[in-house]
Design a protein around this motif. Structure first.
Motif, short mmCIF file in Angstrom:
data_model
loop_
_atom_site.label_atom_id
_atom_site.label_comp_id
_atom_site.label_asym_id
_atom_site.label_seq_id
_atom_site.Cartn_x
_atom_site.Cartn_y
_atom_site.Cartn_z
N LEU A 10 -24.25 70.77 -5.22
CA LEU A 10 -23.83 70.93 -3.87
C LEU A 10 -23.47 72.51 -3.86
CD1 LEU A 10 -20.72 68.39 -3.44
CD2 LEU A 10 -23.18 68.26 -2.54
N ASP A 38 -21.00 73.83 -0.95
CA ASP A 38 -19.59 73.50 -1.32
C ASP A 38 -19.31 74.51 -2.54
OD1 ASP A 38 -21.09 71.21 -0.61
OD2 ASP A 38 -19.21 70.46 -0.44
N TYR A 77 -10.66 67.73 0.04
CA TYR A 77 -10.45 66.27 0.38
C TYR A 77 -9.22 65.59 0.00
CZ TYR A 77 -15.43 67.63 1.18
OH TYR A 77 -16.57 68.25 1.64
N PHE A 96 -13.70 65.58 5.91
CA PHE A 96 -14.97 64.96 6.52
C PHE A 96 -14.84 65.21 8.07
CE2 PHE A 96 -14.31 62.18 2.79
CZ PHE A 96 -15.36 62.44 2.26
N HIS A 138 -13.07 54.57 4.10
CA HIS A 138 -13.24 55.38 2.94
C HIS A 138 -13.28 54.14 1.67
CE1 HIS A 138 -12.24 57.98 -0.75
NE2 HIS A 138 -12.68 58.75 0.00
N ARG A 184 -11.17 61.51 9.67
CA ARG A 184 -12.29 62.70 10.01
C ARG A 184 -11.48 63.38 11.11
NH1 ARG A 184 -17.14 59.42 11.77
NH2 ARG A 184 -18.28 61.54 11.92
N PRO A 228 -24.43 66.06 6.22
CA PRO A 228 -24.49 65.17 4.86
C PRO A 228 -25.82 64.91 4.31
CG PRO A 228 -24.77 63.78 7.21
CD PRO A 228 -24.67 65.38 7.44
N GLU A 278 -24.52 60.64 1.69
CA GLU A 278 -23.28 60.92 2.22
C GLU A 278 -23.47 60.49 3.61
OE1 GLU A 278 -22.22 64.99 -0.21
OE2 GLU A 278 -23.34 65.13 1.97
N ARG A 279 -22.17 59.97 4.40
CA ARG A 279 -22.24 59.41 5.55
C ARG A 279 -21.95 60.42 6.64
NH1 ARG A 279 -18.33 54.52 5.80
NH2 ARG A 279 -17.15 55.51 4.36
N ARG A 306 -20.60 64.53 8.01
CA ARG A 306 -20.68 66.12 7.82
C ARG A 306 -19.20 66.56 7.22
NH1 ARG A 306 -22.73 68.72 13.51
NH2 ARG A 306 -20.49 67.58 14.37
N ARG A 307 -19.46 67.48 6.63
CA ARG A 307 -18.29 68.12 5.81
C ARG A 307 -18.00 69.48 6.36
NH1 ARG A 307 -18.16 64.99 1.05
NH2 ARG A 307 -19.64 63.40 1.15
#
Length: 212
Positions: free
Chosen positions: A33, A36, A120, A152, A164, A171, A196, A200-201, A203-204
């Motif tokens: 990542l 990140d 998170y 999220f 989750h 989110r 994502p 991954e489901r 956006r971060r």
């Protein structure tokens, strides 16, 4: 306090149950990542620049992110609700300090810290409780200290719960969380939103804020 006690207990128990699997799955997660890692690196540089105090990794889980911050030159310790997670972190990183505790009631003096990381870890907090957590982050930070929030992102929707894999999480829109942090005594330094990746489901979102 019955409602906060209930969700805190639920969250701690849920993470206790999956702690070993969670630690195995995410031990090397940051290696893949780069965005990140870049946000964490920027956070570390801002904290080092202010030159003030230790850094708390709040909701530290098995300790891998705290270890990264140590490698980036920070004097870091971790706090988590889950006793099993704390045991795993202590075993994996015996040179670091890890304590069982809640992010909304830290056993720290006012203005003690130079940085707070919430990676998170606010996601399971009911939205109406989030302002009290942000106020606690501000209380323990020295003026000019920095907080990094990772979460999220809600993709144009208001705050929304989702299923989750450990326990119910939420989110957040970037702007809404930034506004709450502003009311708690933070000014925005920068933000990063990424799409994502495979598997991954959502956006971060990442918000870097400065205590004013």
């Amino acid at each position: 306090m019955s409602e906060p006690s209930s969700y805190l207990t639920t969250t701690a128990d849920a993470y206790d149950d999956v702690a070993v699997l969670y630690a195995d799955l995410f031990r090397e997660a940051l290696a893949g990542l780069p965005l990140d890692r870049s946000v964490l690196t920027a956070f570390a540089e801002f904290v080092r620049t202010t030159g003030s105090g230790r850094v708390a990794d709040l909701g530290c889980g098995p300790g891998n992110v705290a270890a990264l911050l140590r490698d980036l030159g920070l004097d870091v310790f971790g706090v988590d609700l889950s006793p099993v997670m704390i045991d795993l972190a202590r075993n994996a990183y015996p040179d670091l300090r890890f304590d069982v505790g809640s992010m909304d009631a830290l056993d720290l003096p006012d203005g003690e810290l130079g940085g707070v990381l919430s990676w998170y870890s606010l996601i399971h907090t009911p939205p109406k409780e989030v302002p009290s957590y942000l106020a606690e982050f501000r209380r323990v930070l020295a003026p000019g200290g920095h907080v990094l929030l990772a979460f999220f992102e809600s993709e144009g929707e208001p705050v929304v719960p989702f299923d989750h894999k450990v326990t119910t999480a939420y989110r957040w829109p970037l702007d809404a969380l930034a506004e709450l942090a502003g009311k708690a005594g933070f000014s925005e330094v920068g933000r990063m939103l990424r799409e994502p990746l495979e598997g991954e489901r959502f956006r971060r979102g990442h918000l870097l804020m400065r205590a004013v």
